[in-house]
Scaffold this motif. Structure first.
Motif, PDB file in Angstrom:
ATOM      1  N   UNK A 176      48.761 105.187 -17.617  1.00  0.00           N
ATOM      2  CA  UNK A 176      49.438 104.114 -18.355  1.00  0.00           C
ATOM      3  C   UNK A 176      48.409 103.413 -19.244  1.00  0.00           C
ATOM      4  N   UNK A 177      48.643 103.359 -20.554  1.00  0.00           N
ATOM      5  CA  UNK A 177      47.631 102.789 -21.456  1.00  0.00           C
ATOM      6  C   UNK A 177      47.597 101.257 -21.427  1.00  0.00           C
ATOM      7  N   UNK A 178      46.401 100.728 -21.722  1.00  0.00           N
ATOM      8  CA  UNK A 178      46.194  99.296 -21.973  1.00  0.00           C
ATOM      9  C   UNK A 178      46.524  98.380 -20.795  1.00  0.00           C
ATOM     10  N   UNK A 179      46.381  98.894 -19.570  1.00  0.00           N
ATOM     11  CA  UNK A 179      46.587  98.027 -18.400  1.00  0.00           C
ATOM     12  C   UNK A 179      45.252  97.365 -18.057  1.00  0.00           C
ATOM     13  N   UNK A 180      45.173  96.022 -18.102  1.00  0.00           N
ATOM     14  CA  UNK A 180      43.897  95.350 -17.813  1.00  0.00           C
ATOM     15  C   UNK A 180      43.537  95.450 -16.335  1.00  0.00           C
ATOM     16  N   UNK A 181      42.260  95.672 -16.065  1.00  0.00           N
ATOM     17  CA  UNK A 181      41.804  95.750 -14.679  1.00  0.00           C
ATOM     18  C   UNK A 181      41.945  94.397 -13.989  1.00  0.00           C
ATOM     19  N   UNK A 182      41.420  93.367 -14.643  1.00  0.00           N
ATOM     20  CA  UNK A 182      41.470  92.031 -14.052  1.00  0.00           C
ATOM     21  C   UNK A 182      41.517  90.999 -15.171  1.00  0.00           C
ATOM     22  N   UNK A 183      42.378  90.011 -15.008  1.00  0.00           N
ATOM     23  CA  UNK A 183      42.513  88.969 -16.014  1.00  0.00           C
ATOM     24  C   UNK A 183      42.278  87.617 -15.340  1.00  0.00           C
ATOM     25  N   UNK A 184      41.384  86.826 -15.932  1.00  0.00           N
ATOM     26  CA  UNK A 184      41.127  85.487 -15.403  1.00  0.00           C
ATOM     27  C   UNK A 184      42.309  84.579 -15.742  1.00  0.00           C
ATOM     28  N   UNK A 185      42.851  83.926 -14.738  1.00  0.00           N
ATOM     29  CA  UNK A 185      43.990  83.026 -14.954  1.00  0.00           C
ATOM     30  C   UNK A 185      43.590  81.591 -14.653  1.00  0.00           C
ATOM     31  N   UNK A 186      44.177  80.692 -15.414  1.00  0.00           N
ATOM     32  CA  UNK A 186      43.935  79.264 -15.184  1.00  0.00           C
ATOM     33  C   UNK A 186      44.753  78.835 -13.971  1.00  0.00           C
ATOM     34  N   UNK A 187      44.145  78.108 -13.035  1.00  0.00           N
ATOM     35  CA  UNK A 187      44.815  77.738 -11.789  1.00  0.00           C
ATOM     36  C   UNK A 187      46.111  76.975 -12.045  1.00  0.00           C
ATOM     37  N   UNK A 188      46.106  76.056 -13.029  1.00  0.00           N
ATOM     38  CA  UNK A 188      47.290  75.258 -13.311  1.00  0.00           C
ATOM     39  C   UNK A 188      48.441  76.150 -13.777  1.00  0.00           C
ATOM     40  N   UNK A 189      48.113  77.143 -14.634  1.00  0.00           N
ATOM     41  CA  UNK A 189      49.148  78.060 -15.111  1.00  0.00           C
ATOM     42  C   UNK A 189      49.704  78.916 -13.968  1.00  0.00           C
ATOM     43  N   UNK A 190      48.819  79.345 -13.076  1.00  0.00           N
ATOM     44  CA  UNK A 190      49.251  80.155 -11.939  1.00  0.00           C
ATOM     45  C   UNK A 190      50.142  79.354 -10.998  1.00  0.00           C
ATOM     46  N   UNK A 191      49.766  78.103 -10.749  1.00  0.00           N
ATOM     47  CA  UNK A 191      50.577  77.245  -9.875  1.00  0.00           C
ATOM     48  C   UNK A 191      51.963  77.000 -10.479  1.00  0.00           C
ATOM     49  N   UNK A 192      52.020  76.837 -11.798  1.00  0.00           N
ATOM     50  CA  UNK A 192      53.304  76.615 -12.476  1.00  0.00           C
ATOM     51  C   UNK A 192      54.182  77.866 -12.383  1.00  0.00           C
ATOM     52  N   UNK A 193      53.573  79.037 -12.539  1.00  0.00           N
ATOM     53  CA  UNK A 193      54.319  80.299 -12.438  1.00  0.00           C
ATOM     54  C   UNK A 193      54.876  80.481 -11.030  1.00  0.00           C
ATOM     55  N   UNK A 194      54.062  80.141 -10.018  1.00  0.00           N
ATOM     56  CA  UNK A 194      54.529  80.246  -8.625  1.00  0.00           C
ATOM     57  C   UNK A 194      55.684  79.274  -8.360  1.00  0.00           C
TER      58      UNK A 194
END
Length: 283
Positions: A176-194
């Motif tokens: 599968x092309x262009x799948x990122x290995x690891x992406x740094x996420x902002x904690x606030x954005x992650x908490x909002x998504x959850x």
């Protein structure tokens, strides 16, 4: 409900005569293709590009293309014998596993199983054993001339066969092309998504989900039909005898022109003038 397969499922020394029925159906709205000019359905013919003519089913053989334009032709009798050999084998459950151990990507199609004559008791035994243990059976079976890997489980008091893909039929995620290995996420954005996921989490209710496109398409079709926005395909005009005769004569004439050998050109006669010129040139 139409019976599409009859056979025997076995586990250990228990044999269960069963019938198999399709558990799902395709509800897609099928649209035909018409010729815009005369509103007639488009035909798709089987044409041979070398013979330049339409061919019948009895003129077609099956083959495997092992290289570009190189084939191994497979005899129909050999295929039938191979298929019969596999179909005569009972569907044997070879393993029992937990359903959650199989990723959904492996699942293909679902079929209901019902007991055939004399199979009710054994059918009930397998159903109760699967329910009590929370396990599903892994089996191999032949469906539509293809050996299938399948699971047998309980669904609403009915045994169900779920065909599943073999491992080599599931493509590697590494392709599968262009799948990122690891992406740094902002904690606030992650908490909002959850938090958003928590708010939208509910129990699965299949009746809640509708095919809105199919519904809208059927409504549009019904509306056009009620407004008399319909068309009728024209009948193909039958050629009269004169036309048929003329076509046959023309075809015969064309063939005769192709097959008629070209007349040989007569050898040129030598004249006195030509001979004299050749002698003069030689001197």
């Amino acid at each position: 409900m139409h019976t599409m397969w009859k056979g025997t499922i076995s586990f250990g020394l228990v044999n269960i005569p069963v019938k198999m029925h399709a558990a799902t159906e395709n509800k897609d709205v099928k649209l035909r293709q018409l010729h815009k000019e005369c509103q007639s359905p488009v035909k798709y013919e089987k044409m041979c590009p070398v013979c330049d003519r339409e061919i019948k089913n009895e003129e077609i053989v099956k083959a495997y293309e092992y290289a570009k334009n190189k084939f191994v032709v497979l005899d129909e009798d050999d295929l039938k014998a191979l298929q019969k050999e596999q179909e005569d084998k009972a569907v044997e459950i070879v393993d029992f596993v937990k359903l959650e151990e199989i990723d959904p990507i492996y699942f293909e199609r679902s079929y209901f199983l019902s007991p055939n004559e004399g199979g009710s008791k054994a059918y009930g035994l397998l159903r109760s054993a699967l329910e009590d243990t929370g396990k599903i059976g892994i089996a191999k079976m032949i469906i539509r001339s293809k050996e299938q890997l399948a699971v047998i489980r309980v669904y609403q008091n009915t045994l169900v066969v779920e065909t599943i893909h073999y491992p080599d039929e599931v493509r590697s995620v590494q392709d599968v092309p262009n799948v990122p290995e690891k992406v740094e996420t902002v904690k606030k954005e992650l908490d909002t998504a959850k938090m958003l996921i928590d708010q939208l989490t509910t129990e699965f209710d299949p009746e809640k989900y509708k095919d809105e496109y199919r519904t809208a398409l059927l409504e549009l079709i019904e509306e056009k039909k009620n407004q008399d926005q319909t068309t009728t395909a024209k009948d193909k005009p039958a050629p009269d005898a004169a036309t048929n005769l003329m076509d046959a004569l023309q075809a015969s004439l064309d063939r005769a022109k192709k097959e008629k050998p070209k007349p040989k050109q007569p050898a040129k006669r030598k004249t006195k003038t030509t001979t004299a010129k050749k002698k003069k040139t030689a001197t």
